[in-house]
Design a protein around this motif. Structure first.
Motif, short mmCIF file in Angstrom:
data_model
loop_
_atom_site.label_atom_id
_atom_site.label_comp_id
_atom_site.label_asym_id
_atom_site.label_seq_id
_atom_site.Cartn_x
_atom_site.Cartn_y
_atom_site.Cartn_z
N ALA A 52 -6.91 -0.92 0.13
CA ALA A 52 -5.93 -0.66 -0.94
C ALA A 52 -4.51 -0.75 -0.36
O ALA A 52 -3.60 -1.32 -0.98
CB ALA A 52 -6.18 0.72 -1.55
N GLU A 53 -4.33 -0.21 0.83
CA GLU A 53 -3.00 -0.27 1.46
C GLU A 53 -2.57 -1.70 1.75
O GLU A 53 -1.41 -2.06 1.54
CB GLU A 53 -3.00 0.55 2.76
CG GLU A 53 -2.95 2.05 2.50
CD GLU A 53 -3.05 2.85 3.79
OE1 GLU A 53 -3.60 3.96 3.74
OE2 GLU A 53 -2.60 2.35 4.85
N GLU A 56 -1.62 -3.33 -1.48
CA GLU A 56 -0.40 -2.69 -1.98
C GLU A 56 0.83 -3.20 -1.19
O GLU A 56 1.82 -3.62 -1.75
CB GLU A 56 -0.57 -1.17 -1.79
CG GLU A 56 0.60 -0.31 -2.21
CD GLU A 56 0.66 -0.14 -3.71
OE1 GLU A 56 -0.40 -0.25 -4.36
OE2 GLU A 56 1.78 0.06 -4.23
N GLU A 57 0.69 -3.19 0.15
CA GLU A 57 1.87 -3.47 0.99
C GLU A 57 2.10 -4.95 1.25
O GLU A 57 3.23 -5.38 1.40
CB GLU A 57 1.70 -2.75 2.35
CG GLU A 57 1.75 -1.23 2.24
CD GLU A 57 1.14 -0.56 3.47
OE1 GLU A 57 0.90 -1.25 4.48
OE2 GLU A 57 0.90 0.67 3.40
#
Ligand code: PMP
Length: 393
Positions: A52-53, A56-57
């Motif tokens: 997810a990170e 997201e990033e």
């Protein structure tokens, strides 16, 4: 239609293990057949979080095409991890692959013409036999003992032919035998390869799963002439589903692998590389490997101890100091393929060892995997197998 296939397809047959694995999908089957890691050890929650990170990033980068060589931060970390095996390299010596398996195919593509000779351990990894077969080589099996390939035998063979192009070895917790090469043999292999100017492919997906004893230096450690290609993998230390492995070689040679990689699939999955890289940033992979080892060691102990009790004493087997497999040699009159049929009737599966000899024979051998079954199933399965062997004695 009458398809006009390339001649090489005559060499490529369905892997017996794949066929067998289909049968072992049934939940009632206790399977020692595959080489699957224990799924309960996959870091599912951690992967969920770092994935997810990453999205997201760095979502657009993670979903974009990327350089063939691989994701640099990950290549750097792998280069650093190679120090464990006594190999000092930089990211420029690392090419990310879609699993170590891809490195086997590429090695065949890069080095083998029809009729060239591949020297391998007897027995050796079935997946390598199949990968190389597409390039139509001849296999010459070199006898092995508990310390690895018997180097005198290797030299004898090399002296009889000038067609040897490649020596393929799995020096740590070999698939299928579970054996590990001594340091002396590793060193000698490189000396022989230097003398006769032959390339070595060192395949090491299991080396980090050592339950006891010292971690020996890789064969690559002894390489002073750039003739060893080391193939690594995250399949057994992280998860196989990501299909992440690497080749480590001198730049001049690695360039050939990079060229072939471009033609094969352009690059390794960027998203998976970024997720693994983030996992390595946030978590301690070595700590995770310790957990895997603890579980597998227990399973190995249980399997070996139950074999000692339940198998007739005529059956010999290896004691692996790590990895996923043990290897059993039955009395010569017992055919392991027949035994496998009998075993599956009793809902136990293993791989008959004959498949691991490229030139056939050795039908009285079997490979047993201990990483994928729970402890009670290991005991029950080995007992049933012992009973089936006794009935065939
Ligand atoms: N080499 C050996 C000896 C293996 O046992 C395996 C997988 N079972 C591989 C290579 C390929 O592993 P992967 O492609 O998952 O890295």
């Amino acid at each position: 239609m009458a398809y006009k296939f390339a001649k090489r397809m005559n060499n490529i047959k369905a892997s017996e293990i794949r066929e067998l694995l289909k049968l072992t999908q049934r939940p009632e089957v206790i399977s020692f057949a595959g080489g699957l890691p224990a799924p309960e050890l996959f870091p599912v929650q951690e992967v969920k979080e770092v994935a997810a990170e990453v999205i997201e990033e760095q979502g657009t980068n993670a979903l974009q095409y990327a350089p063939t060589e691989g994701y640099d931060p990950l290549r750097e970390k792998i280069a650093k991890r190679m120090e464990k095996f006594g190999v000092n390299v930089t990211k420029n010596n690392i090419l990310m692959l879609s699993g170590g398996q891809q490195g086997l195919d590429f090695s065949g593509k890069i080095f083998l013409d029809k009729g060239d000779v591949v020297l391998c351990e007897s027995p050796t990894y079935l997946g390598a036999i199949n990968a190389f077969k597409a390039y139509e080589p001849n296999f010459v099996e070199i006898p092995t003992d508990d310390n690895g390939m018997i180097i005198e035998e290797l030299e004898k063979i090399i002296e009889t032919t000038d067609k040897v192009k490649l020596i393929y070895v799995i020096p740590d917790f070999q698939n299928p035998s579970g054996r590990t090469w001594s340091v002396e043999r590793r060193k000698k292999l490189v000396e022989v390869a230097n003398k006769h100017d032959i390339v070595i492919v060192e395949d090491n997906p299991y080396g980090e799963l050592r339950f006891e004893g010292e971690l020996p230096p890789a064969i690559k450690h002894f390489d002073t002439e750039g003739r060893v290609v080391y193939l690594g993998s995250f399949s057994k230390t992280f998860c196989p589903g990501f299909r992440l492995g690497w080749a480590c070689a001198d730049e001049k040679l690695l360039n050939k692998y990079i060229l072939v990689k471009q033609g094969a699939d352009l690059q390794t999955n960027t998203t998976a590389q970024m997720i693994l890289n983030k996992f390595l940033d946030k978590y301690d992979l070595d700590e995770h490997i310790e957990k895997i080892k603890e579980v597998y060691k227990k399973r190995r102990d249980l399997m070996i101890n139950t074999m000692k009790e339940a198998f007739p004493k005529e059956v010999k087997f290896t004691y692996p100091e790590g990895g996923l497999f043990t290897w059993a040699i039955l009395p010569e009159h017992i055919n392991a393929r027949k035994l496998a049929e009998k075993a599956i009737e009793n809902n136990v599966a293993f791989v008959p060892g004959g498949s691991f000899f490229p030139n056939g024979g050795n039908e009285n051998t079997m490979r047993l995997n201990y990483s994928n079954m729970t402890e009670d199933r290991i005991v029950e399965g080995i007992k049933r197998l012992g009973k089936a062997i006794k009935e065939m004695m």
